[in-house]
Design a protein around this motif. Structure first.
Motif, PDB file in Angstrom:
ATOM      1  N   ALA A 162       0.864  -1.184   0.000  1.00  0.00           N
ATOM      2  CA  ALA A 162       0.000   0.000   0.000  1.00  0.00           C
ATOM      3  C   ALA A 162       0.899   1.233   0.000  1.00  0.00           C
ATOM      4  N   THR A 163       0.567   2.215  -0.816  1.00  0.00           N
ATOM      5  CA  THR A 163       1.352   3.444  -0.914  1.00  0.00           C
ATOM      6  C   THR A 163       0.479   4.646  -0.564  1.00  0.00           C
ATOM      7  N   PRO A 164       1.099   5.722  -0.062  1.00  0.00           N
ATOM      8  CA  PRO A 164       0.321   6.919   0.256  1.00  0.00           C
ATOM      9  C   PRO A 164      -0.025   7.705  -1.007  1.00  0.00           C
ATOM     10  N   GLU A 165      -1.073   8.502  -0.921  1.00  0.00           N
ATOM     11  CA  GLU A 165      -1.391   9.436  -1.996  1.00  0.00           C
ATOM     12  C   GLU A 165      -0.529  10.674  -1.817  1.00  0.00           C
ATOM     13  N   ALA A 166      -0.074  11.247  -2.907  1.00  0.00           N
ATOM     14  CA  ALA A 166       0.759  12.448  -2.856  1.00  0.00           C
ATOM     15  C   ALA A 166      -0.001  13.596  -2.198  1.00  0.00           C
ATOM     16  N   GLY A 167       0.650  14.276  -1.269  1.00  0.00           N
ATOM     17  CA  GLY A 167       0.074  15.448  -0.630  1.00  0.00           C
ATOM     18  C   GLY A 167      -0.925  15.166   0.473  1.00  0.00           C
ATOM     19  N   VAL A 168      -1.148  13.898   0.818  1.00  0.00           N
ATOM     20  CA  VAL A 168      -2.102  13.548   1.876  1.00  0.00           C
ATOM     21  C   VAL A 168      -1.321  13.116   3.105  1.00  0.00           C
ATOM     22  N   ARG A 169      -1.759  13.580   4.270  1.00  0.00           N
ATOM     23  CA  ARG A 169      -1.092  13.244   5.533  1.00  0.00           C
ATOM     24  C   ARG A 169      -1.908  12.154   6.239  1.00  0.00           C
ATOM     25  N   TYR A 170      -1.234  11.131   6.735  1.00  0.00           N
ATOM     26  CA  TYR A 170      -1.884  10.005   7.394  1.00  0.00           C
ATOM     27  C   TYR A 170      -1.376   9.870   8.816  1.00  0.00           C
ATOM     28  N   GLU A 171      -2.196   9.281   9.685  1.00  0.00           N
ATOM     29  CA  GLU A 171      -1.778   8.956  11.037  1.00  0.00           C
ATOM     30  C   GLU A 171      -1.597   7.447  11.117  1.00  0.00           C
ATOM     31  N   ASP A 191       4.680   7.863  15.945  1.00  0.00           N
ATOM     32  CA  ASP A 191       5.372   8.966  15.286  1.00  0.00           C
ATOM     33  C   ASP A 191       6.546   8.384  14.514  1.00  0.00           C
ATOM     34  N   ALA A 192       6.266   7.922  13.288  1.00  0.00           N
ATOM     35  CA  ALA A 192       7.279   7.240  12.495  1.00  0.00           C
ATOM     36  C   ALA A 192       7.946   8.159  11.486  1.00  0.00           C
ATOM     37  N   GLY A 193       7.493   9.405  11.379  1.00  0.00           N
ATOM     38  CA  GLY A 193       8.014  10.283  10.335  1.00  0.00           C
ATOM     39  C   GLY A 193       7.431   9.870   9.001  1.00  0.00           C
ATOM     40  N   PRO A 194       8.048  10.262   7.921  1.00  0.00           N
ATOM     41  CA  PRO A 194       7.513   9.914   6.603  1.00  0.00           C
ATOM     42  C   PRO A 194       7.517   8.400   6.365  1.00  0.00           C
ATOM     43  N   VAL A 195       6.428   7.892   5.852  1.00  0.00           N
ATOM     44  CA  VAL A 195       6.303   6.472   5.533  1.00  0.00           C
ATOM     45  C   VAL A 195       6.115   6.351   4.030  1.00  0.00           C
ATOM     46  N   ARG A 196       6.926   5.543   3.400  1.00  0.00           N
ATOM     47  CA  ARG A 196       6.873   5.414   1.949  1.00  0.00           C
ATOM     48  C   ARG A 196       5.886   4.354   1.501  1.00  0.00           C
ATOM     49  N   ASP A 197       5.878   3.199   2.158  1.00  0.00           N
ATOM     50  CA  ASP A 197       4.985   2.098   1.794  1.00  0.00           C
ATOM     51  C   ASP A 197       4.664   1.291   3.023  1.00  0.00           C
ATOM     52  N   VAL A 198       3.534   0.562   2.962  1.00  0.00           N
ATOM     53  CA  VAL A 198       3.210  -0.465   3.946  1.00  0.00           C
ATOM     54  C   VAL A 198       3.239  -1.776   3.186  1.00  0.00           C
TER      55      VAL A 198
END
Length: 46
Positions: free
Chosen positions: A19-28, A38-45
Motif C-alpha cells: 500500500a502506498t500513500p497518496e501524494a500530498g495527503v497526511r496520514y496517522e 510517530d514514524a516520520g515519513p512512511v513510503r509504503d506499507v
C-alpha cells in the motif's frame, strides 16, 4: 496495489501486497493498541 486509505489494519493487505500513500495527503499511524506512532515519513506499507 492499494493506497493507505484502503487499509484499516495491516491484515487488509494480501501476502506480498503493498500500500502506498497518496501524494500530498497526511496520514496517522496507530499501533494495534490504537496508540499513535510517530514514524516520520512512511513510503509504503508491506
Amino acid at each position: 496495489m492499494k493506497h493507505f486509505y484502503d487499509l484499516r489494519t495491516v491484515e487488509d493487505l494480501e501476502d506480498g501486497e503493498t500500500a502506498t500513500p497518496e501524494a500530498g495527503v497526511r496520514y496517522e499511524l496507530r499501533s494495534i493498541r490504537n496508540e499513535m506512532i510517530d514514524a516520520g515519513p512512511v513510503r509504503d506499507v508491506i
